[in-house]
Design a protein around this motif. Sequence first.
Motif, PDB file in Angstrom:
ATOM      1  N   ILE A 553      85.747  21.369  -5.430  1.00 45.30           N
ATOM      2  CA  ILE A 553      86.656  21.865  -6.466  1.00 45.30           C
ATOM      3  C   ILE A 553      87.320  23.149  -5.964  1.00 45.30           C
ATOM      4  CG2 ILE A 553      86.823  22.714  -8.846  1.00 45.30           C
ATOM      5  CD1 ILE A 553      84.191  21.163  -9.407  1.00 45.30           C
ATOM      6  N   LYS A 554      88.613  23.290  -6.228  1.00 41.61           N
ATOM      7  CA  LYS A 554      89.327  24.525  -5.887  1.00 41.61           C
ATOM      8  C   LYS A 554      89.341  25.442  -7.113  1.00 41.61           C
ATOM      9  CE  LYS A 554      92.205  22.775  -2.142  1.00 41.61           C
ATOM     10  NZ  LYS A 554      91.635  23.651  -1.110  1.00 41.61           N
ATOM     11  N   LEU A 555      88.802  26.642  -6.953  1.00 40.25           N
ATOM     12  CA  LEU A 555      88.636  27.574  -8.063  1.00 40.25           C
ATOM     13  C   LEU A 555      89.976  27.925  -8.715  1.00 40.25           C
ATOM     14  CD1 LEU A 555      86.743  29.408  -9.699  1.00 40.25           C
ATOM     15  CD2 LEU A 555      87.091  31.188  -7.966  1.00 40.25           C
ATOM     16  N   GLU A 556      91.026  28.163  -7.908  1.00 34.43           N
ATOM     17  CA  GLU A 556      92.312  28.577  -8.470  1.00 34.43           C
ATOM     18  C   GLU A 556      92.887  27.519  -9.401  1.00 34.43           C
ATOM     19  OE1 GLU A 556      95.678  28.305  -5.600  1.00 34.43           O
ATOM     20  OE2 GLU A 556      94.076  28.051  -4.112  1.00 34.43           O
ATOM     21  N   ILE A 557      92.669  26.238  -9.064  1.00 32.27           N
ATOM     22  CA  ILE A 557      93.168  25.154  -9.914  1.00 32.27           C
ATOM     23  C   ILE A 557      92.381  25.101 -11.216  1.00 32.27           C
ATOM     24  CG2 ILE A 557      93.450  22.655 -10.086  1.00 32.27           C
ATOM     25  CD1 ILE A 557      93.886  22.598  -7.081  1.00 32.27           C
ATOM     26  N   LEU A 558      91.058  25.260 -11.112  1.00 31.40           N
ATOM     27  CA  LEU A 558      90.214  25.218 -12.305  1.00 31.40           C
ATOM     28  C   LEU A 558      90.574  26.366 -13.245  1.00 31.40           C
ATOM     29  CD1 LEU A 558      88.012  23.210 -13.107  1.00 31.40           C
ATOM     30  CD2 LEU A 558      86.301  24.822 -12.272  1.00 31.40           C
ATOM     31  N   HIS A 559      90.893  27.521 -12.704  1.00 35.91           N
ATOM     32  CA  HIS A 559      91.275  28.686 -13.517  1.00 35.91           C
ATOM     33  C   HIS A 559      92.533  28.425 -14.339  1.00 35.91           C
ATOM     34  CE1 HIS A 559      88.873  32.240 -13.472  1.00 35.91           C
ATOM     35  NE2 HIS A 559      88.696  32.241 -12.147  1.00 35.91           N
ATOM     36  N   ASN A 560      93.405  27.554 -13.830  1.00 38.00           N
ATOM     37  CA  ASN A 560      94.684  27.299 -14.500  1.00 38.00           C
ATOM     38  C   ASN A 560      94.593  26.261 -15.615  1.00 38.00           C
ATOM     39  OD1 ASN A 560      95.978  29.137 -12.807  1.00 38.00           O
ATOM     40  ND2 ASN A 560      96.464  27.549 -11.279  1.00 38.00           N
ATOM     41  N   GLU A 564      95.653  17.669 -14.586  1.00 38.65           N
ATOM     42  CA  GLU A 564      96.305  16.700 -13.708  1.00 38.65           C
ATOM     43  C   GLU A 564      96.250  17.130 -12.245  1.00 38.65           C
ATOM     44  OE1 GLU A 564      97.367  13.672 -14.166  1.00 38.65           O
ATOM     45  OE2 GLU A 564      96.689  13.786 -16.246  1.00 38.65           O
ATOM     46  N   ILE A 565      96.534  18.405 -11.998  1.00 38.77           N
ATOM     47  CA  ILE A 565      96.465  18.878 -10.609  1.00 38.77           C
ATOM     48  C   ILE A 565      95.016  18.845 -10.117  1.00 38.77           C
ATOM     49  CG2 ILE A 565      96.788  20.881  -9.107  1.00 38.77           C
ATOM     50  CD1 ILE A 565      99.222  21.629 -10.695  1.00 38.77           C
ATOM     51  N   PHE A 567      92.687  16.887 -11.102  1.00 42.71           N
ATOM     52  CA  PHE A 567      92.278  15.494 -10.957  1.00 42.71           C
ATOM     53  C   PHE A 567      92.731  14.940  -9.598  1.00 42.71           C
ATOM     54  CE2 PHE A 567      92.726  10.922 -11.516  1.00 42.71           C
ATOM     55  CZ  PHE A 567      91.548  10.586 -12.154  1.00 42.71           C
ATOM     56  N   GLN A 568      93.967  15.162  -9.261  1.00 41.60           N
ATOM     57  CA  GLN A 568      94.505  14.594  -8.024  1.00 41.60           C
ATOM     58  C   GLN A 568      93.904  15.266  -6.789  1.00 41.60           C
ATOM     59  OE1 GLN A 568      98.819  13.592  -8.121  1.00 41.60           O
ATOM     60  NE2 GLN A 568      98.759  14.447 -10.191  1.00 41.60           N
ATOM     61  N   VAL A 569      93.753  16.579  -6.855  1.00 44.57           N
ATOM     62  CA  VAL A 569      93.222  17.305  -5.697  1.00 44.57           C
ATOM     63  C   VAL A 569      91.756  16.961  -5.464  1.00 44.57           C
ATOM     64  CG1 VAL A 569      92.695  19.592  -4.778  1.00 44.57           C
ATOM     65  CG2 VAL A 569      94.898  19.170  -5.882  1.00 44.57           C
ATOM     66  N   ARG A 570      90.974  16.888  -6.533  1.00 44.42           N
ATOM     67  CA  ARG A 570      89.549  16.570  -6.332  1.00 44.42           C
ATOM     68  C   ARG A 570      89.373  15.107  -5.923  1.00 44.42           C
ATOM     69  NH1 ARG A 570      84.144  15.878  -9.260  1.00 44.42           N
ATOM     70  NH2 ARG A 570      82.755  17.049  -7.877  1.00 44.42           N
ATOM     71  N   ALA A 571      90.207  14.231  -6.468  1.00 46.33           N
ATOM     72  CA  ALA A 571      90.134  12.832  -6.051  1.00 46.33           C
ATOM     73  C   ALA A 571      90.340  12.717  -4.541  1.00 46.33           C
ATOM     74  CB  ALA A 571      91.171  12.003  -6.801  1.00 46.33           C
ATOM     75  N   LYS A 572      91.315  13.447  -4.039  1.00 48.40           N
ATOM     76  CA  LYS A 572      91.572  13.433  -2.604  1.00 48.40           C
ATOM     77  C   LYS A 572      90.360  13.981  -1.842  1.00 48.40           C
ATOM     78  CE  LYS A 572      94.446  15.569   0.965  1.00 48.40           C
ATOM     79  NZ  LYS A 572      95.446  16.618   1.245  1.00 48.40           N
ATOM     80  N   ALA A 573      89.778  15.091  -2.339  1.00 41.17           N
ATOM     81  CA  ALA A 573      88.628  15.701  -1.668  1.00 41.17           C
ATOM     82  C   ALA A 573      87.433  14.748  -1.636  1.00 41.17           C
ATOM     83  CB  ALA A 573      88.247  17.006  -2.375  1.00 41.17           C
ATOM     84  N   LEU A 574      87.198  14.041  -2.741  1.00 40.32           N
ATOM     85  CA  LEU A 574      86.066  13.118  -2.798  1.00 40.32           C
ATOM     86  C   LEU A 574      86.290  11.924  -1.879  1.00 40.32           C
ATOM     87  CD1 LEU A 574      85.103  13.073  -6.597  1.00 40.32           C
ATOM     88  CD2 LEU A 574      84.189  14.491  -4.747  1.00 40.32           C
TER      89      LEU A 574
END
Length: 614
Positions: A553-560, A564-565, A567-574
């Motif tokens: 998980i990217k902290l900056e995205i979670l803070h916002n 949707e962002i 979801f897509q970023v973590r899906a890619k990471a997984l």
Amino acid sequence: MDSISTFDITKYPLFDVMKDIKIGRIQLPDFQRDWVWDDTHVRRLLASISLAYPIGAVMMLQQGIERQQFKPRLLDGVINAAIQTPNLLVLDGQQRLTTSFMVLLSEQPVVIKDPKTQKLAKKWYYLDIQKCLEPECDRKTAIIALPESKVMRTRNGDFIDCSTLKNEYEALLFPLSKVFFFSEWRSKFSKYWQYDSQKLELIDTLELEVIKKFEHYQIPVIQLRDSLPKEAVCQVFEDTNTTGCDLNFFDLMSSSYCVGDFSLRDDWKHRENRFQTFKVLRKVRSTDFMQAVTLVAGYARRIEAAKQGWNLDKLPGVACGRTEVLKLTKEEYQIWADPVNKGFEEAARFLRGQKIFDADDIAYPIQLVALSAILTIIGDRSRSFQVRSMLERWLWCGMFGEIYTHWHDSQAGRDIVEVPAWIEGGSVPFGITQANFSFERLLSVRKRLGAVYQGFAALLRREGAVDWITGEEINDVVYFEEQIDSHHIFPVAWCHKQGVDPKKYNCLVNRTPLSAKTNKRIGSKAPSTYLKEFELHGTAVASLDEIMRSHGIKLEILHNDDFEIFFQVRAKALMELIGKAMGKNLSLELVEDTDGDLCNGNGYRLDPEIITKY
């Protein structure tokens, strides 16, 4: 010319069958399990015999002196029988014969089970002489079950006491335990009543209409010949038994091996106790161990055939289905049981390295069987880094590719042949080349059970996933047996209010393994809110960033609070994490729709800029 039939059909007098049971000429094969009837079934059986109604055929297996396939045991209720080799083993009809024997010839009370409480009780069965001779009487109602004391108060308040012969005669109740000794009982009964003509007439009628039915009753018997192989006996037993309990191959093999003075049950008990010291092996069953031994023995036979110059297409196959296990000889088991035992222990060590600590973390028990067999075959070579890496790839491909979902017995056999060959420089196994994991599968997994989630949780543990509150690695939390479960990153209540599709917020992308304490702290708050609380409780931003990255998980995205962002970023990471474990470049399977946008098979639109940016 020998007959091609495998069985004969005959009839035996009930009394002869009861006598043969008493002296041990008729016994049970050791794999037959105890099965206790309730009172209703007992009375129905006795009523049918007393009316000369058929009670169904029984099936028995010949037990030749020179060909003893199974260890025998006496039927329940048989005591002081001389130790002898039985002529026949009961395959079907165990409870009918056991009940008949206990009532009619054992001279002991019958053990029955209360259908509601499942508690066992002991009963003596009597026949109400006057009632059973009434033309319109339902014979079952004339059969009375008395407790072991032979004293009982009925529902309507009547008191029945048959604790003495005098009371028995006075009550006009005939003990069915004396049905084959009626002359003796009749003589004492007549003497007690001083040869009263009405009582003599009553007892004459009882003998004519009821006792003779028992004395002349014959039981149809299907008699299987002793030439029938073990696997056929197993099939026949399961096809004919009506108790609802399947016969597994361990039961059958245990009985078979005992003929040669080797107790498979005792041997397994020793190994099971050893396995219990490894949490990841605590659910290994006797059948699992037998399958592993069968795989290794089958592999050894195949290698030996290859050394003898057999053509590749003629080499013996390797599998661990029922048919293959039943062909495992006692000698083969004794050769390979100890090495396979070490293989299981080595598997526990290997799985610990993959952060799979507990039996509940294993997606497919059959994959543990295959892994243990492979480790048995390759021996000390498994300790090298290169081989370990290859086995890791095989493990994750089997788990995420869900290779063992169907035809698992044959897949295990295939892996036993292909994985060791691959380690020796051969082709990549079919289970790896065919394994795939799609983005759609990532989105469809919503439960914490199953191969994909278990593999996902183990991968995060292997990557050093950290609990959000304590900062401890999940591995350490698990070690101290604190509860770790699958919890939502964006809480359900928050997602519901924001109108997020449940299929998205409940899928694996929005889940991660967390402690119950952490999940409680998160509650229904927005990520920005609970992250702020973590900071207020002393967690530095840098530490939070590291903690989130351990979960992909990217902290900056979670803070916002941008689902949707996220979801897509973590899906890619997984997908990248899973692909790395499988040794494959997994695709998000983007396809172009009619508007030229990118979407996956579930219809979720993906933004190429977001995926590329992060």
